[in-house]
Write a protein that holds these residues in place. Structure first.
Motif, mmCIF file in Angstrom:
data_model
loop_
_atom_site.group_PDB
_atom_site.id
_atom_site.type_symbol
_atom_site.label_atom_id
_atom_site.label_comp_id
_atom_site.label_asym_id
_atom_site.label_seq_id
_atom_site.Cartn_x
_atom_site.Cartn_y
_atom_site.Cartn_z
ATOM 1 N N VAL A 110 44.574 -40.624 -10.555
ATOM 2 C CA VAL A 110 44.897 -39.314 -10.000
ATOM 3 C C VAL A 110 43.677 -38.750 -9.535
ATOM 4 N N ALA A 111 43.401 -38.354 -8.227
ATOM 5 C CA ALA A 111 42.249 -37.631 -7.901
ATOM 6 C C ALA A 111 42.247 -36.429 -8.136
ATOM 7 N N VAL A 112 41.273 -35.665 -8.477
ATOM 8 C CA VAL A 112 41.457 -34.280 -8.759
ATOM 9 C C VAL A 112 40.300 -33.467 -8.084
ATOM 10 N N ASP A 166 39.311 -46.037 -2.080
ATOM 11 C CA ASP A 166 38.423 -47.139 -3.073
ATOM 12 C C ASP A 166 38.865 -47.032 -4.381
ATOM 13 N N SER A 167 39.566 -45.952 -4.841
ATOM 14 C CA SER A 167 40.024 -45.964 -6.133
ATOM 15 C C SER A 167 41.401 -46.149 -6.316
ATOM 16 N N GLY A 168 42.274 -46.343 -5.204
ATOM 17 C CA GLY A 168 43.704 -46.703 -5.248
ATOM 18 C C GLY A 168 44.198 -45.470 -5.688
ATOM 19 N N ALA A 169 43.862 -44.207 -5.508
ATOM 20 C CA ALA A 169 44.588 -43.003 -6.232
ATOM 21 C C ALA A 169 46.042 -42.925 -5.761
ATOM 22 N N PRO A 171 29.023 -44.605 -2.421
ATOM 23 C CA PRO A 171 29.455 -44.158 -3.814
ATOM 24 C C PRO A 171 30.295 -45.331 -4.330
ATOM 25 N N LYS A 172 30.048 -45.515 -5.580
ATOM 26 C CA LYS A 172 30.565 -46.578 -6.499
ATOM 27 C C LYS A 172 31.393 -45.818 -7.549
ATOM 28 N N GLY A 173 32.569 -46.155 -8.008
ATOM 29 C CA GLY A 173 33.214 -45.776 -9.249
ATOM 30 C C GLY A 173 33.031 -46.221 -10.466
#
Length: 322
Positions: free
Chosen positions: A56-58, A98-101, A182-184
């Motif tokens: 979940v992106a915030v 990229d995160s699959g949010a 940017p990398k997670g």
């Protein structure tokens, strides 16, 4: 053995339910209220069909809603992806993809960027946190944040905190991208817990401390060394949405801030401000990070405030204190 970082909120809400967890614009939010609201967020996110481990992106500044959303995501066994609210639509879109949010929670002031970012991602659920005091209608295709605070199927008595493994990811925080995009970095529940515990024990964080929350919570320094640390020790966060010297001095004086964590430019800004007539004597601990502290700034601040500045080093991957 399971461990979920969100248990720190439940423990404090059980021990001291009426103690302020947050102070924001003169309004306190108790640990019991943060616990209740974060449980509602957890239940309603799961009600969308999200499964354990999904992202979940915030995209929020420092607001009480950031805190309740953060702990709600953790309670649900989901992974928080904090994003700078000033990102533009293409940048947000990259992070979401990229995160699959599966969901995005954004601030009202930046809904155009959030809408642009999700235009090609219709599967991403979108929620909008209003500007404090705003009653503006929610943009088409987005849901009001209040939908996440309504009745939910989770019952605190029966257990509403997911039984995550200590090594499960709690937060995916993106690096600055100095060597490429940017990398997670995935930070686990136990990693974050131990980092804030060790840092807090280093300077003797106390139950009656008030920590200045002006470092961005979307950044690992503010998230771990301010928000996690303060709630871990049952203290109070004085929430300041952005660094403006007058607002910071008002918070230090009004909330009797005892712990000030910042970057060197913040210390310089405070030193250069007119502090006459203000009572800032409550500060007992100062911590600097993010860049090297100039020696003359360190000496001047220590002399002016009568404290020793603890200078730290870290990086996103170490969550963050190394």
């Amino acid at each position: 053995m399971s461990f979920n970082l969100a248990t720190v909120i439940r423990e404090q809400a059980t021990a001291t339910p009426d103690k302020p967890c947050l102070n924001f614009l003169g309004q306190p939010t108790t640990y019991a209220e943060v616990d209740r609201r974060s449980t509602a967020v957890a239940g309603n996110l799961l009600g969308l069909g999200l499964a354990a481990g999904e992202r979940v992106a915030v995209c929020l500044p420092n607001l009480p809603e950031f805190v309740t959303t953060y702990f709600g995501i953790l309670k649900a066994g989901l992974v928080m992806v904090p994003l700078n609210p000033l990102l533009k639509a293409p940048e947000i879109a990259y992070h979401l993809a990229d995160s699959g949010a599966k969901a995005l929670i954004a601030f009202e002031m930046f809904t155009d960027e959030a809408a642009g970012a999700t235009a090609e991602l219709p599967e991403v659920e979108r929620f909008v946190v209003p500007f404090p005091g705003s009653d503006a209608p929610v943009a088409a295709g987005m849901h009001p944040f209040g939908d996440l605070l309504g009745e939910c199927p989770l019952d605190p008595v029966k257990g509403d905190i997911a039984a995550t493994d200590p090594t499960d990811a709690a937060v995916m925080i993106y690096t600055s991208g100095t060597t490429g995009r940017p990398k997670g970095a995935e930070l686990s529940h136990f990693q974050l817990y131990m980092n804030c515990t060790v840092a807090g024990e280093l300077f003797g964080c106390r139950h009656d401390d008030v920590t200045l929350g002006v470092l961005p919570f979307f950044h690992v320094f503010g998230l771990s060394s301010v928000l996690n640390l303060t709630t871990r020790f049952g203290a109070t966060v004085s929430v300041v949405p952005r660094f403006e010297v007058s607002s910071v001095l008002d918070a230090i004086e009004g909330d009797k801030v005892t712990v000030f964590l910042g970057v060197p430019t913040m210390f310089q800004g405070i030193l250069g401000a007119d502090r006459s007539g203000r009572d800032l004597s409550s500060v007992r601990v100062a911590v600097s990070g993010g860049a090297s502290m100039p020696g003359e700034v360190m000496r001047a601040f220590e002399e002016a405030f009568g404290v020793v500045i603890l200078e730290g080093y870290g990086l996103s991957e170490t969550s963050p204190v190394a």
